[in-house]
Enzyme design. Structure first.
Site, mmCIF file in Angstrom:
data_model
loop_
_atom_site.group_PDB
_atom_site.id
_atom_site.type_symbol
_atom_site.label_atom_id
_atom_site.label_comp_id
_atom_site.label_asym_id
_atom_site.label_seq_id
_atom_site.Cartn_x
_atom_site.Cartn_y
_atom_site.Cartn_z
ATOM 1 N N HIS A 8 -4.622 -10.025 -1.147
ATOM 2 C CA HIS A 8 -4.434 -9.647 -2.551
ATOM 3 C C HIS A 8 -5.345 -10.526 -3.409
ATOM 4 O O HIS A 8 -5.764 -11.616 -2.981
ATOM 5 C CB HIS A 8 -2.962 -9.841 -2.952
ATOM 6 C CG HIS A 8 -2.079 -8.742 -2.429
ATOM 7 N ND1 HIS A 8 -0.801 -8.961 -1.981
ATOM 8 C CD2 HIS A 8 -2.308 -7.415 -2.283
ATOM 9 C CE1 HIS A 8 -0.275 -7.819 -1.582
ATOM 10 N NE2 HIS A 8 -1.175 -6.870 -1.753
ATOM 11 N N GLY A 54 -7.740 -1.637 -0.926
ATOM 12 C CA GLY A 54 -6.305 -1.504 -0.644
ATOM 13 C C GLY A 54 -5.585 -0.460 -1.490
ATOM 14 O O GLY A 54 -4.930 0.442 -0.949
ATOM 15 N N ASP A 79 0.042 -11.861 -1.996
ATOM 16 C CA ASP A 79 0.393 -12.628 -3.190
ATOM 17 C C ASP A 79 1.801 -12.213 -3.613
ATOM 18 O O ASP A 79 1.988 -11.150 -4.212
ATOM 19 C CB ASP A 79 -0.611 -12.348 -4.314
ATOM 20 C CG ASP A 79 -0.303 -13.175 -5.547
ATOM 21 O OD1 ASP A 79 0.702 -13.919 -5.530
ATOM 22 O OD2 ASP A 79 -1.065 -13.082 -6.527
ATOM 23 N N HIS A 86 0.215 -0.390 -5.332
ATOM 24 C CA HIS A 86 0.351 0.265 -4.034
ATOM 25 C C HIS A 86 1.365 -0.472 -3.152
ATOM 26 O O HIS A 86 1.213 -0.492 -1.925
ATOM 27 C CB HIS A 86 -1.016 0.337 -3.357
ATOM 28 C CG HIS A 86 -1.660 -1.012 -3.173
ATOM 29 N ND1 HIS A 86 -1.891 -1.885 -4.199
ATOM 30 C CD2 HIS A 86 -2.108 -1.639 -2.058
ATOM 31 C CE1 HIS A 86 -2.449 -2.991 -3.732
ATOM 32 N NE2 HIS A 86 -2.578 -2.869 -2.424
ATOM 33 N N ASP A 89 2.437 1.074 0.059
ATOM 34 C CA ASP A 89 1.464 0.975 1.169
ATOM 35 C C ASP A 89 1.590 -0.379 1.868
ATOM 36 O O ASP A 89 1.457 -0.488 3.094
ATOM 37 C CB ASP A 89 0.023 1.136 0.663
ATOM 38 C CG ASP A 89 -0.249 2.504 0.068
ATOM 39 O OD1 ASP A 89 0.712 3.174 -0.334
ATOM 40 O OD2 ASP A 89 -1.423 2.891 -0.005
ATOM 41 N N ARG A 95 5.679 -2.523 7.991
ATOM 42 C CA ARG A 95 6.625 -1.784 8.824
ATOM 43 C C ARG A 95 5.947 -1.244 10.085
ATOM 44 O O ARG A 95 6.472 -1.351 11.199
ATOM 45 C CB ARG A 95 7.240 -0.624 8.013
ATOM 46 C CG ARG A 95 8.246 0.161 8.809
ATOM 47 C CD ARG A 95 8.852 1.323 8.038
ATOM 48 N NE ARG A 95 9.592 2.147 8.984
ATOM 49 C CZ ARG A 95 9.042 3.073 9.743
ATOM 50 N NH1 ARG A 95 7.757 3.352 9.644
ATOM 51 N NH2 ARG A 95 9.766 3.743 10.603
HETATM 52 O O1 LIG Z 1 -4.750 -4.457 -2.018
HETATM 53 C C1 LIG Z 1 -4.967 -5.048 -1.008
HETATM 54 C C2 LIG Z 1 -3.865 -5.347 -0.078
HETATM 55 O O2 LIG Z 1 -2.659 -4.716 -0.390
HETATM 56 C C3 LIG Z 1 -6.320 -5.494 -0.681
HETATM 57 O O3 LIG Z 1 -7.272 -4.580 -1.122
HETATM 58 P P1 LIG Z 1 -8.734 -5.058 -1.460
HETATM 59 O O4 LIG Z 1 -9.215 -5.848 -0.311
HETATM 60 O O5 LIG Z 1 -9.543 -3.832 -1.676
HETATM 61 O O6 LIG Z 1 -8.605 -5.910 -2.718
#
Ligand SMILES: O=C(CO)COP(=O)(O)O
Length: 124
Positions: A8, A54, A79, A86, A89, A95
């Site tokens: 994150h 992500g 983080d 998301h 996700d 999971r």
């Molecule tokens: O959002 C993320 C993990 O949930 C990471 O995505 P990025 O590496 O594109 O910032």
């Protein structure tokens, strides 16, 4: 050996520091990362295959690789203090790793322990 790296935004500096610290071990590893994480990760000098970012599906792509047992390990520098659009996700990725018994670290301390362990196992 194939390892997925995800961080994150609030944890990207720690992720890059981790990669730099472990460069000698990771040089021989097939690294795959979510898009922005991958761009940062390349600052460590390592070669990284970048997937989608992500929030637009990158976590889901990594989960799909885990479900197909194409990953040895997932290093997810989460983080816990940030808000993530998301989040479903993120939960799904963790999971799926549990469903398929794929080792997943969610903080740098655990990432180090897992990497050291898998490295030792591969040396034997
Ligand atoms: O959002 C993320 C993990 O949930 C990471 O995505 P990025 O590496 O594109 O910032």
């Amino acid at each position: 050996m194939k390892i997925a790296v995800i961080a994150h935004d609030g944890k990207k500096p720690e992720m890059v520091a981790f990669l730099m610290r472990n460069k000698s071990k990771l040089n021989a590893v097939d690294l795959v990362a979510t898009g922005t994480t991958g761009k940062y990760a390349e600052n460590s000098g390592l070669v990284v295959t970048k997937l989608l970012s992500g929030p637009v599906g990158g976590d889901a792509q990594i989960a799909a690789m885990a479900a197909e047992k194409k990953l040895d390990m997932v290093l997810f520098f989460r983080d816990p203090l940030g808000k993530h659009p998301h989040e479903p996700d993120v939960q799904m990725l963790m999971r799926i790793c549990d469903v398929h018994n794929i080792p997943i670290a969610t903080n740098p301390a655990t990432a180090q322990l897992l990497l050291d362990a898998i490295w030792k196992k591969h040396q034997e």
